[in-house]
Design a protein around this motif. Structure first.
Motif, short mmCIF file in Angstrom:
data_model
loop_
_atom_site.label_atom_id
_atom_site.label_comp_id
_atom_site.label_asym_id
_atom_site.label_seq_id
_atom_site.Cartn_x
_atom_site.Cartn_y
_atom_site.Cartn_z
N GLY A 36 -0.37 1.75 -3.61
CA GLY A 36 1.04 2.03 -3.85
C GLY A 36 1.31 3.50 -4.14
O GLY A 36 0.74 4.40 -3.51
N LYS A 88 -8.08 -1.79 3.89
CA LYS A 88 -7.45 -0.51 3.58
C LYS A 88 -7.64 0.48 4.73
O LYS A 88 -6.73 1.23 5.08
N ALA A 89 -8.84 0.45 5.33
CA ALA A 89 -9.13 1.37 6.44
C ALA A 89 -8.17 1.11 7.60
O ALA A 89 -7.59 2.05 8.15
N VAL A 90 -7.97 -0.15 7.95
CA VAL A 90 -7.08 -0.45 9.08
C VAL A 90 -5.66 0.01 8.77
O VAL A 90 -4.99 0.63 9.60
N ALA A 123 -7.14 10.23 8.44
CA ALA A 123 -7.11 8.83 8.02
C ALA A 123 -8.48 8.37 7.55
O ALA A 123 -8.61 7.63 6.57
N TYR A 141 -1.15 3.98 9.18
CA TYR A 141 -0.17 4.82 8.49
C TYR A 141 -0.30 6.27 8.94
O TYR A 141 0.68 6.95 9.24
N PHE A 142 -1.53 6.74 8.99
CA PHE A 142 -1.78 8.12 9.42
C PHE A 142 -1.61 8.28 10.93
O PHE A 142 -1.64 9.39 11.44
N GLY A 143 -1.49 7.18 11.62
CA GLY A 143 -1.23 7.26 13.06
C GLY A 143 0.18 7.76 13.35
O GLY A 143 0.50 8.10 14.49
N LEU A 190 1.45 12.82 9.21
CA LEU A 190 0.51 13.95 9.32
C LEU A 190 1.23 15.28 9.13
O LEU A 190 0.72 16.20 8.48
N PHE A 236 0.83 -1.22 0.00
CA PHE A 236 0.00 0.00 0.00
C PHE A 236 0.87 1.26 0.00
O PHE A 236 0.55 2.23 -0.68
N PHE A 237 1.91 1.25 0.80
CA PHE A 237 2.72 2.46 0.99
C PHE A 237 4.19 2.14 0.71
O PHE A 237 5.01 2.04 1.64
N ASN A 274 -9.27 5.60 14.33
CA ASN A 274 -9.59 4.22 14.67
C ASN A 274 -9.74 4.02 16.17
O ASN A 274 -10.70 3.44 16.66
N VAL A 296 -9.28 6.98 3.57
CA VAL A 296 -9.75 5.63 3.22
C VAL A 296 -10.53 5.64 1.91
O VAL A 296 -10.48 4.69 1.14
N LEU A 328 -0.20 7.10 -2.65
CA LEU A 328 0.63 8.09 -1.96
C LEU A 328 0.58 9.45 -2.67
O LEU A 328 0.59 10.49 -2.02
N ILE A 377 -4.59 2.27 6.52
CA ILE A 377 -4.44 3.73 6.40
C ILE A 377 -4.50 4.39 7.77
O ILE A 377 -3.74 5.32 8.06
N MET A 378 -5.38 3.89 8.61
CA MET A 378 -5.45 4.46 9.97
C MET A 378 -4.09 4.30 10.66
O MET A 378 -3.63 5.21 11.36
N ASP A 429 -6.51 9.83 17.06
CA ASP A 429 -6.44 8.77 16.05
C ASP A 429 -7.86 8.26 15.80
O ASP A 429 -8.54 7.81 16.72
N TYR A 486 0.94 -0.82 15.36
CA TYR A 486 -0.31 -0.07 15.44
C TYR A 486 -1.49 -1.02 15.56
O TYR A 486 -2.39 -0.82 16.39
#
Lengths: 247, 513
Positions: B343, A179-181, B333, A186-188, A193, A88-89, B69, B337, B347, A183-184, B67, A107
């Protein structure tokens, strides 16, 4: 002759006019039949054991040791998350933080620990689904049926695109959940940020009358640290961007 | 069980429960969300002895997590992962003192006349016109400081919406919210650290406590106790915050019971209490939502989306057609989503965040109706709901309208988030495909936090669960005060309406006991 009788008997047909000496061969035929039955069962059991060992190996063996000890997730979750994160990243992208650097297993471990047990199981089942479903939804090329985490980066991308663009709604939904898990997680990371300039503003929290009533979660009322004298004026509505000098 | 020992006007938290216990009160209110808080306050003000029971804990600013989540896992039911079956749709429902008001964007909007006219004509309601409810809207609005969002905290992403609406000739207005001193931090969904949002835990509930209400948190009500047509209290268990583990038992005996547990929890409670108040067979049925879908737009110049009130501009232009459009901001975040790709492509889209705005539309999907059932192993609901193909078309129409506003505001591209259509669209002509493409319910990415109608009010006792003031038709002293009593979805954000209805209800109850 004996072979013929045995074959006939073995087929269950009535044997007429066969010498007594030959009847013993009927018992032999039954024994052969029984033996072949046992052989079938044994073969089946051996196949089952081999399949079981294969599955066991696929499920748990051969995973690298994780970087740290986790509370909730196991070695396979960690390997899957690292593999998914790097897909993903990837490194070298527009955001100078790769999925591997973002430590998504760490995370996910913290996130899962905060969930009720039923939801924790669901999320881990989601990871398992993506990790193992390549056996029925393979990638392309050599090793197309390997576990997700054992695939090459290109193969992983093919697999994930298959989920993202599937004509089956449930596959797309599962992809969005994964993807949600990720991305959350990654943005954590604060550096992510900060780079994207979407980090939270610094805010001083006024002490309100409600703060004299409630203790922090899990603590007793005696732990409330404020009294009437501690109350501060409520928010005056000064925009946070003005406070930080940002337009 | 130990005898009732609590003084009037207190709050009780998990750490204090060390044994089984019971309480006595004139009224027990189950649920401390917007409706339960208003009922508790008004009844305490009328001099009644009130016990307000809440399953979640109080959250102090120290307990907030930015955060997305983790915040959802802590403040929402089922860790924020609750969803419908049929059409899968995440449904966000709070589990904390103050209910949804702690983690919503404080939108207070009165439904227009036509909503109440429909309610009255279709559901035999005689005193539920907008004019009937306006005094209650006024009172709640005054208490909470409901006012239009000031210009200085709008931020660019909200003002671009206004610019786009103006250019398209669509009406738009600053959102009225229950906020005092908003600083534009955009953190409504994870808890307002500026203490500006007047959520129930810092507004109505402290006032109710001051007037003598007892607020018992971390208690899960599992059964309404009743004999014949009379309810005489509730019982349940202590719940440990965050983990959800249950322990000691409790009872609250009361002359009158008000269920304000929420549109999904209240029907489950009735069903688990022996199918109470269900002679009409309507408990748990008629489930409706305002499903929402969001569209991201990328502008050529910086938008700085992190600054600005969370949702502070909206358009009611298409309300009669069935949808409402509004601006939004959430934990980055959560917004990311919905960005397509994988990839480097993904980004690249992240790196455009500073030039991005996200706007959403909520739709009145009247043809999409579902149900709530009780799960055998918990108090969580099983929600079954399916988005109707005609309603999917309505939602596609709302995405198209958002696309038009984006391009009129100067966006260089939009990300519509519809399966089967391009990930990006670069002109309003291209966005016409949203109307031409046959959008199916499963092509949309939707979510909702507005839930309605599972214990609907109806003038006819055979067709509804409660009457016009929320009293169960089958009971003399059992009331329901949450969005479950709405007979139809209200077309706009429901918090203000449910509070106005709850106030009317509380005044009627105060007269009766």
């Amino acid at each position: 002759m004996q072979r013929e009788v045995a074959q006939l008997a073995g087929c269950g047909r009535r044997v007429v006019g066969v010498p007594v000496s030959s009847r013993s061969h009927c018992h032999g035929a039954a024994a052969v039949r029984a033996n072949s039955g046992y052989a079938g069962v044994v073969f089946f059991l051996v196949a089952l054991i081999i399949a079981g060992l294969f599955l066991l190996h696929r499920l748990v063996r051969g995973y690298p040791q994780p970087r740290e000890r986790y509370v909730v997730i196991g070695v396979w979750d960690a390997a899957f998350l690292d593999a998914a994160a790097s897909t993903f990243f990837p490194a070298g992208g527009s955001v100078p933080l790769s999925g591997l650097e973002a430590d998504l297993p760490g995370y996910a471990d913290r996130y899962l620990a905060s969930l009720p047990s039923r939801q924790r199981l669901l999320i881990r089942a989601l990871f398992m689904l993506f990790e193992q479903s390549t056996i029925v939804l393979p990638a392309r090329g050599l090793g197309a049926f390997r576990r997700f985490s054992s695939m090459t980066p290109e193969q992983r991308k093919v697999v994930l695109r298959g989920w993202a663009e599937s004509r089956f709604y449930l596959r797309r939904f599962a992809f969005t959940a994964l993807k949600a898990v990720l991305i959350m997680g990654y943005f954590g990371r604060p550096e992510c940020l900060q780079f994207l300039e979407v980090e939270s503003f610094e805010i001083e929290t006024p002490i309100a009358r409600a703060d004299l009533l409630y203790p922090p979660i899990g603590q007793a009322l005696e732990s409330i640290q404020y009294a009437e004298a501690d109350l501060t004026p409520p928010s005056d509505g000064t925009p946070v961007n003005m406070a930080e000098g940002i337009r | 069980m130990s005898a009732a020992s609590q003084q009037d006007g207190e709050v009780r938290v998990f750490a204090q429960y060390d044994r089984d216990f019971s309480e006595e009160a004139d009224v027990v209110v189950v649920g401390s969300g917007p409706a339960g808080a208003v009922v508790s306050y008004e009844l305490a003000r009328a001099g009644k002895s009130v016990v307000l029971v809440e399953e979640g804990p109080p959250f102090t600013p120290r307990d907030f997590r930015r955060d997305g989540n983790i915040s959802m896992a802590r403040t929402m039911r089922e860790g924020g992962l609750r969803a419908t079956t049929g059409t899968f749709m995440p449904v966000m429902q709070a589990n904390c003192l103050g209910g949804a008001s702690l983690i919503n964007s404080a939108i207070c909007v009165r439904p227009p006349d036509f909503v109440f006219d429909e309610w009255s004509s279709r559901f035999d309601l005689e005193e539920s016109s907008r004019a009937d409810l306006d005094p209650h809207f006024d009172a709640v609005g005054e208490f909470l400081g409901v006012a239009p969002t000031p210009q200085n905290v709008q931020g660019r992403r909200n003002l671009l919406f206004k610019r786009g609406c103006d250019a398209m000739g669509y009406s738009s207005e600053p959102v009225e919210r229950n906020v005092r001193g908003c600083r534009g931090s955009g953190e409504c969904f994870t808890g307002c650290r500026a203490r500006a949002k007047q959520s129930m835990d810092i507004s109505y509930i402290p006032e109710a406590i001051r007037l003598g209400a007892r607020v018992l948190t971390s208690l899960q009500v599992q059964r309404v106790m009743s004999i014949g047509r009379r309810a005489w209290g509730v019982e349940g268990q202590v719940v440990e915050p965050l983990s959800g583990r249950t322990s000691h038992r409790f009872k609250v005996n009361a002359r009158l019971v008000v269920l304000a547990a929420g549109c999904t929890a209240t029907p489950v409670l009735l069903l688990k209490s022996g199918d109470l108040a269900n002679s009409s067979r309507q408990v748990g049925r008629n489930l409706q939502f305002h499903p929402g879908c969001a569209v991201a737009g990328v502008f050529p110049e910086p938008v700085n989306p992190r600054f600005g009130a969370t949702q502070s501009y909206h358009s009611l232009h298409f309300l009669r057609e069935g949808f409402k459009m509004e601006t939004m901001w959430a934990a980055p975040a959560a917004l990311a989503v919905r960005l397509p790709g994988l990839g480097h492509e993904l980004l690249d889209r992240f790196s455009q965040f500073g030039r991005m705005a996200v706007w959403d539309a909520i739709s009145s999907t009247h043809q999409s109706v579902g149900s709530v059932r009780a799960r055998f192993d918990s108090m969580d609901p099983a929600m079954s709901w399916r988005l109707h193909p005609e309603d999917a078309k309505l939602m596609a129409r709302s995405i198209h309208a958002l696309a038009q506003i984006f391009f009129a505001a100067g966006a260089e591209k939009i990300l519509p988030g519809v399966h089967g259509l391009p990930d990006e669209m670069s002109s309003s002509e291209e966005a016409e495909r949203l109307l031409q493409h046959p959008v199916r319910p499963t092509d949309l990415v939707i979510a909702s936090s507005h839930v309605f109608c599972t214990t609907r009010m109806h003038g006819d006792a055979d067709k509804g669960v409660v009457d016009e003031i929320g009293k169960c038709h089958d009971f003399e002293n059992l009331y329901i005060a949450d969005t479950g009593i709405f007979p139809r979805c209200p077309s706009v954000n429901p918090m203000f309406t449910v509070m106005a209805l709850a106030r009317r209800q509380a005044l009627a109850i105060a007269d009766r006991i």
